[in-house]
Enzyme design. Structure first.
Site, PDB file in Angstrom:
ATOM      1  N   SER A 153      20.956 -40.855  37.725  1.00  0.00           N
ATOM      2  CA  SER A 153      21.824 -40.098  38.621  1.00  0.00           C
ATOM      3  C   SER A 153      23.083 -39.687  37.898  1.00  0.00           C
ATOM      4  O   SER A 153      23.506 -40.338  36.932  1.00  0.00           O
ATOM      5  CB  SER A 153      22.212 -40.955  39.823  1.00  0.00           C
ATOM      6  OG  SER A 153      23.158 -41.963  39.437  1.00  0.00           O
ATOM      7  N   ASP A 154      23.700 -38.581  38.348  1.00  0.00           N
ATOM      8  CA  ASP A 154      25.058 -38.341  37.910  1.00  0.00           C
ATOM      9  C   ASP A 154      25.927 -39.450  38.476  1.00  0.00           C
ATOM     10  O   ASP A 154      25.601 -40.073  39.501  1.00  0.00           O
ATOM     11  CB  ASP A 154      25.542 -36.960  38.366  1.00  0.00           C
ATOM     12  CG  ASP A 154      26.637 -36.411  37.454  1.00  0.00           C
ATOM     13  OD1 ASP A 154      27.285 -37.208  36.748  1.00  0.00           O
ATOM     14  OD2 ASP A 154      26.838 -35.180  37.436  1.00  0.00           O
ATOM     15  N   TRP A 155      27.048 -39.695  37.820  1.00  0.00           N
ATOM     16  CA  TRP A 155      27.862 -40.878  38.117  1.00  0.00           C
ATOM     17  C   TRP A 155      28.390 -40.836  39.551  1.00  0.00           C
ATOM     18  O   TRP A 155      29.112 -39.921  39.940  1.00  0.00           O
ATOM     19  CB  TRP A 155      28.986 -40.979  37.101  1.00  0.00           C
ATOM     20  CG  TRP A 155      28.691 -41.885  35.938  1.00  0.00           C
ATOM     21  CD1 TRP A 155      29.512 -42.867  35.474  1.00  0.00           C
ATOM     22  CD2 TRP A 155      27.535 -41.926  35.093  1.00  0.00           C
ATOM     23  NE1 TRP A 155      28.930 -43.514  34.397  1.00  0.00           N
ATOM     24  CE2 TRP A 155      27.710 -42.957  34.144  1.00  0.00           C
ATOM     25  CE3 TRP A 155      26.342 -41.198  35.067  1.00  0.00           C
ATOM     26  CZ2 TRP A 155      26.764 -43.280  33.178  1.00  0.00           C
ATOM     27  CZ3 TRP A 155      25.390 -41.506  34.098  1.00  0.00           C
ATOM     28  CH2 TRP A 155      25.598 -42.536  33.177  1.00  0.00           C
TER      29      TRP A 155
END
Length: 823
Positions: A231-233
Site C-alpha cells: 500500500s501507499d503509506w
C-alpha cells in the site's frame, strides 16, 4: 468491498520458506509493517525486516535529514528526456548500489504515472506524458535496480496523475483508456520482472485502489505478477476490503486496522485464509529475492561515493537529458576561448535547484550549481559575475552558514539543542543551516520535549528583515532575548508528507542595519503527531530585491554573454499539491526580458521538472532545459554550453505556448471526482486532435548536428512475436558529430474505432559524423497496432492500412509509408 471467493492466481503455490507453521496472528503481523520503513521480521523463519526507502532519484534510507546524504540522480523527467534505455539501466544499477550501501532492500520507485496535465505537482517524479516512452524507460529503470538484488517498486497503481485531493480523489477512467494508456507502463514493468507494485491513494471509478479488483486482474492474473503489492503509506484503513483483495502489505506499521483486524477478519470468514497465505508467500518471496534471509552485512553505511567515475556517470546522465529548445542563430555552443566576461544570472544560478519536493527528495553531499559549474569550466581567465536578480521563495529561507555563527561565535552555522521536560539537555549538535529535521547522530529522543535552534545572524544589508520559524506546536522566536513571536501552530493537513514538505510557518519583521549582529533563538515543543521539524529563517527586505533586479541587468549589459537560470524549486513542484499556474514564479519573466533587451547574446536555462510558459522565447539567443538535473547539474550544464558535450535530450512532454491551449489542464476534482474525459487523447495526442500548435512538440530537441531524413523502408514481415522491423535512413549535414533520436509514429485513416491522430510506436538512436549517412532499425511491436476492446474483452488488431510516420518529433514527420494489416 468484501471478496469471499479465492481467485485462482492468489491460491497458486509460491516459492520460499514454508510459513504453514505460523499461527494466524503471526501471519497477519508479517504483512503489517513493523515501523515507518521496515516490515516485521520473523525469527522463526530466519527472516530479518525488509527495509524500504523512497526514490526515484536517490536512496534516502530510513532517515530524512541533511546529515544523512545520498547520491542524487537527474529527476525522472530528465531521465526520460534522454530516450536512452541503457543509460537509465545504468542509473538504476547506481541506485541499487546506493541501496545496498544504506542497508535498503526495496526502492520505492519508479513512478509510472503520466504527465496528464502540465500542472501535476509530481510530474518531475514521473517520466513522460506518453505511455510507450514511460513503459520503456520505466522497464529499463526496473532492470537496473534489480540487477543488484534490490527490489524496484512500480508506483502508484493506477491513475494517480495529480496531487489535488490525492488521498481521496476518484479518477473516472474508461476501461480502454486504462488499458492502453495508464496501465500500459505497469504492464511493461511486470513483463520486465518488477518485484513490487505500490497501490495508490486515490479511487478509480469509485473504489479505493488499495482494495481495487485491478490489483487482482489484470495484475496478478493476466500479467502473472508474482511479486508483492504494498500500500501507499497510510492508505489502509480497514481489514476486510484490502485484506480480501490484492493488497499484500500495509505500510507503515504496525497498523491496528490491518494486523490484528486482518486476523479477526480471516477468523470470521470475511477474508479467505488462502488469500492471507498468498500475501505471506509473496512477502517471503520478496524477502528471498532481496536477501532478507541472509546474515546482515557487517558495519554501518559506507560513505557516499564521490569518486570521479560516479560523478562522471551522473554528469553524463544530466547531459543526456538536457534539451536544447531554441538556437536559431547557433549562439550555442559558446566559443569559450573568445569569452572574457560572462554574467550568470537568475534565482537558480547560485543555488543548485537539483530536485523537486516530497518523499522523492534526498540530501546530496555536494550539489554543483550552474554558477559553480561555469566558473570551474571557464577558469580564472574568464571573469564570471553573478546576481540573482529576483527571488522566488514561497517559504522562509533557512539561515545559511555564510550569514550566521554559533551563539558563541566560534564557527559558522547554528546550534541545535534537544531538551527534556525539565529543561535538561538530551543532545546538542552543530549544524550548517537553520533547517533541522532530525538529529545527525543516533539519539534516544523519547525524553525530548523541546527543540531549539540558536545562532548569531549578521544582516548583509539594511532594512526590515523577515525572520521566520517553521514548525508545529508551541513556537517561540527571540532576537537578543526579546520575544518576537509566541504562538501555537496546529497542523493544516493529515497528508503523510505535510510535516516534511510544507509544514506551517510564521514570520515577523525586524529592522536591522547592514552588518548588525543579532542573537536569534527559535524554540518549539514536541508532540508525537507533529514530528520534530524546526527551521530558523531570515529573508531580505523588499528594497534589497529591487536593487538585485537592477544589478542583474547592469551585469548583463557589460558581458560577452548572459546566462539566465530561471525555474522552480521544491517549493513550487512537490508531492502534496499541484501547481496553479504554468508561469515562472515571481518576476522571472520580467528579468529575462530585461536581460535580453540589454544583451542579445542571452542564453536562458530553464531549471524545472515540468513545462513552464516561455513568453520571451523568440527574444533570446538560445533556450535549453536542464530539468532538475541532480547533483552534477552545474558541471553538466557547463559542458553543454561550451560544446564539450552535445545536449542529448528530447522532450518527453509537450510544452505549451499558452495555458489555454493545453488539451488537459485542470487537476482539481469536482465533487471529489476527476473525469479523464479526454480518454486516449492526452499530451501530444490531445494537441494533434485539437489542431493547436504548442511552443515545443513532444520529442523535440536540438543538438550540434543538422539531420535530414532520407528514406523510410517497407516494414518487414512479422516475427514470431508479431513485431516488425522498420529502417529509417538519415544523414547528418551539420558541422559536428551528433546523435539523433529517430521517432516512429502510427496513424490509422478511416478507423472504425476512436484513435489518436498519431501515436508513438517506436524509437531508436542514430549517431553520425559530418556528412555521414546512417540507417536505423526500429522495432515495431505488435501491440502498437492493437486496441483494447472492452466488449469482448481483449486486444484486437483492426485489419486495413496503417501509416508509418518517421521524423525528429511528433510535429515534424517528413517520411511516411503504408502498412497493410490482415488479421
Amino acid at each position: 468491498m468484501t471478496q469471499l471467493s479465492v481467485p485462482s492466481q492468489l491460491a497458486a503455490p509460491a516459492a520460499g520458506p514454508d510459513h504453514r507453521g505460523l499461527d494466524l496472528e503471526r501471519k497477519a503481523r508479517l504483512v503489517s509493517g513493523g515501523d515507518t520503513f521496515r516490515t516485521s521480521g520473523e525469527p522463526a523463519l530466519g527472516m530479518r525486516p525488509i527495509v524500504c526507502s523512497d526514490g526515484p532519484v536517490g536512496v534516502r534510507g530510513e532517515r530524512w535529514d541533511e546529515a544523512d546524504t545520498a547520491l542524487l540522480l537527474p529527476c525522472a523527467t530528465a531521465l526520460a528526456a534522454s530516450w536512452d534505455e541503457e543509460l537509465v539501466r545504468r542509473m538504476g544499477a547506481l541506485l541499487a548500489a546506493e541501496a545496498r550501501r544504506k542497508g535498503v532492500h526495496v526502492v520505492l520507485a519508479p513512478t509510472l504515472n503520466l504527465h496528464r496535465s502540465p500542472l501535476g505537482g509530481r510530474n518531475f517524479e514521473c517520466f513522460s506524458e506518453d505511455p510507450l516512452l514511460t513503459a520503456r524507460i520505466g522497464a529499463a529503470y526496473v532492470a537496473g535496480v534489480q540487477s543488484l538484488g534490490v527490489a524496484a517498486t512500480a508506483k502508484h497503481y493506477v491513475a494517480n496523475d495529480s496531487e489535488t485531493e490525492r488521498l481521496t480523489v476518484d479518477a473516472r477512467v474508461d476501461e480502454r483508456t486504462l488499458r492502453e494508456v495508464y496501465l500500459a507502463p505497469f504492464e511493461a514493468a511486470v513483463r520486465a520482472g518488477v518485484w513490487a507494485v505500490m497501490s495508490a491513494y486515490n479511487r478509480v471509478n469509485g473504489t479505493p485502489m488499495v482494495e481495487h479488483p485491478l490489483l487482482v486482474e489484470p495484475l496478478k492474473g493476466e500479467w502473472g505478477f508474482d511479486g508483492l503489492v504494498v500500500s501507499d503509506w497510510g492508505a489502509v484503513h480497514a481489514a476486510d476490503g484490502p485484506g480480501a483483495g490484492g493488497c499484500d502489505l500495509a505500510m507503515p506499521g504496525p497498523n491496528p486496522a490491518w494486523g490484528p483486524a486482518l486476523a479477526a477478519a480471516v477468523r470470521a470468514g470475511r477474508v479467505p485464509a488462502a488469500v492471507l497465505d498468498d500475501k505471506v508467500a509473496r512477502l517471503l518471496r520478496l524477502a528471498g529475492r532481496v536477501g532478507a534471509f541472509d546474515p546482515p552485512p557487517p558495519g554501518g553505511p559506507a560513505p557516499v561515493p564521490v569518486d570521479a567515475a560516479t560523478r562522471g556517470a551522473l554528469r553524463a546522465a544530466a547531459v543526456a537529458g538536457t534539451v536544447l529548445l531554441h538556437n536559431p542563430d547557433r549562439l550555442l555552443p559558446l566559443d569559450g576561448p573568445a569569452l572574457r566576461r560572462v554574467a550568470v544570472l537568475g534565482p537558480n544560478a547560485a543555488t543548485a535547484r537539483v530536485q523537486g519536493g516530497g518523499s522523492a527528495s534526498v540530501f546530496p553531499a555536494a550539489p554543483v550549481s550552474p554558477l559553480a559549474g561555469l566558473r570551474a569550466a571557464l577558469g580564472p581567465s574568464v571573469e564570471v559575475v553573478h546576481a540573482p536578480g529576483v527571488r522566488t521563495g514561497l517559504r522562509p529561507t533557512p539561515l545559511a552558514a555564510a550569514d550566521c555563527t554559533l551563539p558563541d561565535g566560534s564557527a559558522p552555522g547554528v546550534l541545535v539543542r534537544y531538551l527534556a521536560a525539565d529543561g535538561s539537555l538530551v543532545h546538542a549538535e552543530h549544524r550548517s543551516t537553520g533547517r533541522v529535521l532530525e538529529p545527525a547522530a543516533e539519539v534516544d529522543l523519547a525524553p525530548v520535549r523541546t527543540v531549539e535552534v540558536a545562532a548569531r545572524f549578521t544582516a548583509p544589508s539594511s532594512g526590515r528583515w523577515r525572520l521566520g520559524v517553521v514548525g508545529l506546536g508551541a513556537l517561540r522566536l527571540e532576537a537578543d532575548g526579546a520575544v518576537l513571536l509566541e504562538e501555537y501552530v496546529a497542523p493544516l493537513s493529515d497528508d503523510p508528507t505535510y510535516l516534511h514538505v510544507s509544514p506551517s510557518f510564521r514570520q515577523v519583521e525586524l529592522e536591522l542595519a547592514a552588518g548588525r549582529e543579532v542573537a536569534l533563538l527559535a524554540r518549539r515543543t514536541v508532540e508525537s503527531a507533529h514530528g520534530r521539524v524546526l527551521v530558523l529563517a531570515a529573508d531580505p527586505p523588499e528594497a534589497e530585491l529591487e536593487r538585485e533586479f537592477a544589478h542583474a541587468v547592469e551585469l548583463a549589459s557589460a558581458a560577452d554573454v548572459a546566462v539566465v537560470v530561471v525555474g522552480t524549486t521544491d517549493e513550487h513542484e512537490s508531492e502534496g499539491f499541484d501547481r496553479t499556474s504554468l508561469q515562472l514564479p515571481g518576476r522571472q519573466d520580467e528579468l529575462v526580458a530585461a536581460v535580453a533587451a540589454a544583451n542579445p547574446r542571452t542564453v536562458v536555462v530553464v531549471n524545472t521538472g515540468s513545462p513552464v510558459l516561455l513568453p520571451w522565447r523568440e527574444q533570446v539567443g538560445a533556450v535549453l532545459t536542464c530539468w532538475f538535473p541532480g547533483q552534477e547539474g552545474g558541471d553538466a550544464l557547463a559542458e553543454v554550453l561550451l560544446g564539450h558535450a552535445e545536449p542529448g535530450g528530447r522532450l518527453p512532454t509537450t510544452w505549451p505556448d499558452t495555458a489555454a491551449d493545453c488539451p488537459v489542464y485542470a487537476t482539481a476534482p469536482t465533487g471529489g471526482r476527476l473525469a479523464y474525459a479526454e480518454g486516449l487523447h492526452l499530451g501530444h495526442r490531445g494537441w494533434l486532435r485539437t489542431g493547436r500548435t504548442p511552443a515545443y512538440w513532444f520529442g523535440h530537441g536540438l543538438g550540434w548536428g543538422d539531420w535530414h531524413y532520407l528514406a523510410l523502408g517497407a516494414p518487414s514481415a512479422p516475427a514470431p512475436d508479431g513485431s516488425r522491423t522498420v529502417r529509417v535512413t538519415l544523414r547528418n549535414d551539420g558541422p559536428r558529430r551528433s546523435r539523433e533520436t529517430v521517432q516512429l509514429y502510427l496513424s490509422r485513416p478511416g478507423s472504425a474505432v476512436d484513435r489518436p491522430v498519431r501515436w508513438l510506436a517506436a524509437f531508436a538512436t542514430a549517431e553520425a559524423g559530418p556528412g555521414e549517412q546512417v540507417g536505423v532499425d526500429l522495432r515495431l511491436p505488435a501491440r502498437a497496432l492493437a486496441h483494447w476492446s472492452p466488449d469482448r474483452p481483449g486486444w484486437e488488431t483492426e485489419p486495413g492500412t496503417f501509416v508509418l510516420h518517421a521524423g525528429p518529433h511528433c510535429g515534424e514527420l517528413p517520411l511516411a509509408a503504408a502498412l497493410s494489416v490482415d488479421v
